[in-house]
Structure formats: structure tokens, C-alpha cells
Enzyme design. Structure first.
Site, short mmCIF file in Angstrom:
data_model
loop_
_atom_site.label_atom_id
_atom_site.label_comp_id
_atom_site.label_asym_id
_atom_site.label_seq_id
_atom_site.Cartn_x
_atom_site.Cartn_y
_atom_site.Cartn_z
N TYR A 142 66.57 -41.88 69.11
CA TYR A 142 65.56 -42.92 69.30
C TYR A 142 65.18 -42.92 70.77
O TYR A 142 66.05 -42.88 71.65
CB TYR A 142 66.15 -44.28 68.91
CG TYR A 142 65.26 -45.46 69.18
CD1 TYR A 142 64.15 -45.72 68.40
CD2 TYR A 142 65.55 -46.34 70.22
CE1 TYR A 142 63.34 -46.82 68.64
CE2 TYR A 142 64.76 -47.45 70.47
CZ TYR A 142 63.65 -47.68 69.68
OH TYR A 142 62.86 -48.78 69.92
N ASP A 237 66.91 -37.82 77.45
CA ASP A 237 66.71 -39.26 77.41
C ASP A 237 68.06 -39.89 77.70
O ASP A 237 68.90 -40.05 76.80
CB ASP A 237 66.17 -39.68 76.05
CG ASP A 237 66.02 -41.19 75.94
OD1 ASP A 237 66.49 -41.91 76.86
OD2 ASP A 237 65.46 -41.66 74.94
N LYS A 265 68.08 -49.16 81.33
CA LYS A 265 69.30 -49.96 81.12
C LYS A 265 70.15 -50.18 82.39
O LYS A 265 69.82 -51.03 83.19
CB LYS A 265 70.12 -49.35 79.98
CG LYS A 265 69.31 -49.38 78.65
CD LYS A 265 70.16 -49.21 77.43
CE LYS A 265 69.37 -49.04 76.16
NZ LYS A 265 69.16 -50.25 75.39
N1 HOZ Z 1 66.77 -50.57 71.08
C1 HOZ Z 1 67.98 -51.29 71.27
C2 HOZ Z 1 69.09 -50.72 70.48
N2 HOZ Z 1 69.25 -49.35 70.51
C3 HOZ Z 1 67.86 -52.72 70.89
C4 HOZ Z 1 67.31 -53.53 71.97
C5 HOZ Z 1 67.34 -55.03 71.70
O1 HOZ Z 1 67.29 -55.47 70.58
O2 HOZ Z 1 67.40 -55.76 72.66
#
Ligand code: HOZ
Length: 426
Positions: A142, A237, A265
Site C-alpha cells: 500500500y 516506499d 510517519k
Molecule cells: N494507512 C494507515 C494504515 N496503514 C492508516 C492510517 C489511519 O487510519 O490513520
């Protein structure tokens, strides 16, 4: 759970699904999401006053734990001078220098506001640099909600079972080739068929959105080799793995250097951030030096830089990462021991301070198909039992767990005692 329930009812009226990011909605595990209001060290408190040991860490960024005093002090000090100028500021130069110093592939870096922006921009840059259109991504990886990268994506798209995504025109994904993660033969075959049309391969070097799946030996090396052979760019990534699987990110840990790296992050320490960077000759393709356009009003804002720099100082301090990795091993091995004792099939993965719990005895878990075949009902029961016991795990079976520098012996022991009681009743 009175107040959290009331807030969720209100949220559902005003925000689609009551959440601002789908995985938070507890759709995968059932029940209602919990509203939180305070964090300190390894703990966070919900709006009804219940305390939890947190293994989500805001989905990765809080490697220094909640409300780390030094991070908060630096944010407050910086904010007092103004939140944003929309001009160059000294702290962004310091951030760029820090990132180039610690991340092997970086000679230049551009700061953005989210991981999605970082991957979207890196892709555009790779296409601009190579003059090619096709990109290769891996099933279950992802890379944020970039149109071209939502094909067979992990994280929320996987949890909600969204096969494609309405609103993404077929023409936009027509140049996206998807290949199974950790499958060296499939990579070779894809390059045999499309090699001279491929602009880039984008990969999570440790997959963290199909739970946590490290690369099998030779996989990342193979990607480097095929990209070199065909003049395609290799994009790591590292939004999730950056400063999470090693102090030099995944590229330092596994000794494979990509052409471009995406970060996010941890780099923002809990503030919204993204970054992408790589070799100078590629990065200078970006406007205003080159013709590949990319921009952002709040990019490099000083408050985010302050939070990120304070956090990076903590995680890159001598010995810090090693200690964090040992704590993570203690958590993961401790949970596994308790599952074994309770007779519950559990397989675990760990990469640095990221971990994965898989309810299966099909070990080791290296492939997307194995992840999808895990016992989701048992995971969901375990998740809710842990919640009752005061331990907050990611509310979906396809997300990685995260440990922070603030997880001390007390928090770890509380977690393991909670796991023992939870396994007894799943
Ligand atoms: N895309 C995030 C998990 N892989 C979730 C981000 C969120 O819900 O804050």
C-alpha cells in the site's frame, strides 16, 4: 464507553463512516472505534478514562512514544514563533541534512505533507526522468491513496475488501503492473515482458500493510538487479519502515540502495509529513530546477520539522535502535509463548520495531496469499479481548504493530499478562 459511543454517533452524522481514515472505523474487527484524548509514553487514555498500552503508535510515527517531553518542548518553542511562513526556513534545511546523513540513498530530498504525496510525487518524477509510463507494484503493498497505486492495495483497501476503487479511471491504472510480493520469478517474468517500458518498481521493502512481512532473502536484491538491467528506477516506499526497521531504514538494514526513497510517519514525529529523495541527477528533475512539477503550501513547515528532528535525534542516538528492537522481540516472543501455551496457532514476524501477529501455523509467513488465509475470526476475538485487557492493537488483521522507545518493562509485562488472559478466552 459512554462518551466514546456518543462521539461516534455524532461523528457518523458529520464525517463519512465517522472517521477520517477508513481503517480506524473497526470495520474489520467489528464494534465501534474508540475516541482517545491523551497519551503519555507507551500509554493512551480514551475519552472515558480507560488506559491502554498502545501498539499502533499513531500507525508508526510515535517511535519516541506519546507526548515525549523533548518533542513537545521543541514543538511548543517553535510554534510560539509562528506556525507557517510559506517561505524557506532553517529547520527544513536541518531536516534535509539529517535525512541525507542517515538514509543511504539520499543525496537530495523534498519535503511534503503526507506519505501519499511522497509516493505520488516520486512516481511522477520517475516517469519524468525515464520518459516511460509503466510502473510495477506488489500485491498487498500500500502506497497511500494515489490513484495509480490503489490496484490490489493493502491496508484499508484490503480490510474493506475493495477490489478496485470507484473513481479511479481504468486509463489511470492501465500502466500499473501488479506482481506478487516476495516472488522473484514473477518479477523476472514481468521484466521479461515489459522491461523497456517500465519507469519504476515501487515496493515496501518490508510490507507493512498486509500485516508485517519482511522480504525473503534475495528479493530486494533481485529488484535492484532487474532495474539496473533495464534502466528502470527502484523506489523504496519507506513511509512505514523509515527509522522503524533500522536507524538507516530498510535500505540500511538489507543493504540494497534504491534510486528514490519515500518517507513519512517517523520523520514528522506525529505531525503531518512526507518526504521523497534520491540521487541528485534524478531529484534535479523537479521544478524549479527541472520540469517535473510538485508543490505544497505547508511543505517543510517549521513545527513539523521541529517534531520530526526531535524524534529523529531520539531514534538515531547511539544504542537507541538496538534497545527498541530488543523490546520488540520481547513483546513478540512473549505473545507467541503465551499463544503456544494456550494451544492457539500463531505465527509472528518482526523487522526492527515493527511486528506482525498471524493466526496460522503456516510459518514463516512470506506471501500475501498466506496472510489472506489467516484465521480472521480468532484475530478479531483476540483484538477485542486485548482491548478489554487494556492493550490497543491495530484494529485490522492486515496492519503491522509498532513498539516505541517508551515501552518499558512495566508496559511489556502488562501486555504479556494481558495476552495470557486474552488467549485463555479466545
Ligand atoms: N494507512 C494507515 C494504515 N496503514 C492508516 C492510517 C489511519 O487510519 O490513520
Amino acid at each position: 464507553m459512554q462518551r466514546t459511543h456518543q462521539l461516534f454517533q455524532q461523528a457518523r452524522e458529520l464525517i463519512p463512516g465517522g472517521v477520517n481514515s477508513p481503517v480506524r472505523a473497526f470495520k474489520g474487527v467489528g464494534g465501534e472505534p474508540i475516541f482517545f484524548e491523551r497519551g503519555e509514553g507507551p500509554y493512551m487514555w480514551d475519552v472515558d478514562g480507560k488506559r491502554y498500552v498502545d501498539y499502533v503508535c499513531s500507525w508508526g510515527p510515535l517511535v519516541a512514544g506519546h507526548a515525549d517531553p523533548e518533542v513537545i518542548r521543541r514543538v511548543q518553542e517553535t510554534a510560539a514563533n509562528g506556525l507557517s511562513f510559506g517561505t524557506p526556513v532553517e529547520l527544513e534545511v536541518e531536516m534535509a541534512r539529517t535525512l541525507c546523513q542517515h538514509v543511504p540513498s539520499l543525496e537530495m530530498v523534498r519535503l511534503v505533507n503526507s506519505g501519499t504525496e511522497a509516493t505520488m510525487s516520486a512516481l511522477r518524477l520517475a516517469r519524468g526522468f525515464t520518459g516511460r509510463d509503466k510502473i510495477v507494484k506488489f500485491q498487498g503493498n500500500y502506497h497511500g491513496h494515489v490513484d495509480a497505486l490503489l490496484a490490489q492495495a493493502g491496508s484499508g483497501a484490503l480490510t474493506l475488501g475493495v477490489p478496485g476503487c470507484p473513481g479511479v479511471p481504468e486509463s489511470v491504472v492501465a500502466d500499473t503492473l501488479t506482481v506478487p510480493f516476495n516472488d522473484i520469478d514473477a518479477v523476472e517474468q514481468c521484466f521479461n515482458e515489459h522491461g523497456n517500458q517500465i519507469a519504476a518498481v515501487i515496493v515496501e521493502p518490508v510490507a507493512g500493510n498486509m500485516n508485517c512481512v519482511p522480504p525473503v532473502p534475495g528479493f530486494l536484491e533481485k529488484l535492484r538487479e532487474v532495474c539496473d538491467r533495464t534502466d528502470a528506477l527502484l523506489i523504496f516506499d519507506e513511509v512505514m519502515t523509515g527509522f522503524r526497521v533500522g536507524p538507516q531504514c530498510a535500505q540500511g538494514r538489507y543493504g540494497v540502495t534504491p534510486d528514490l526513497t519515500c518517507l513519512g510517519k517517523v520523520v514528522g514525529g506525529g505531525m503531518p509529513v512526507g518526504a521523497f529523495g534520491g540521487r541528485r541527477e534524478i531529484m534535479e528533475g523537479l521544478a524549479p530546477v527541472g520540469g517535473v512539477y510538485q508543490a505544497g503550501t505547508l511543505s517543510g513547515n517549521p513545527v513539523t520539522m521541529a517534531a520530526g528532528l526531535a524524534t529523529l535525534e531520539r531514534i538515531t542516538a547511539p544504542g537507541a535502535f538496538e534497545g527498541l528492537e530488543q523490546t520488540t522481540t520481547r513483546v513478540v516472543d512473549g505473545i507467541k509463548e503465551r499463544a503456544d501455551k494456550a494451544g492457539i496457532p500463531l505465527t509472528t514476524n518482526q523487522a526492527g520495531s515493527m511486528f506482525g501477529l498471524f493466526f496460522t501455523d503456516d510459518a514463516p509467513v512470506t506471501r500475501f496469499e498466506q496472510v489472506k488465509a489467516c484465521d480472521l475470526d480468532t484475530f478479531n476475538r483476540f483484538f477485542h479481548a486485548m482491548l478489554e485487557e487494556g492493550v490497543y492493537l491495530a484494529p485490522a488483521a492486515f496492519e503491522a504493530g509498532f513498539v516505541s522507545l517508551a515501552h518499558d518493562e512495566t508496559a511489556v509485562q502488562e501486555t504479556l499478562d494481558a495476552a495470557e488472559r486474552a488467549f485463555a478466552r479466545v
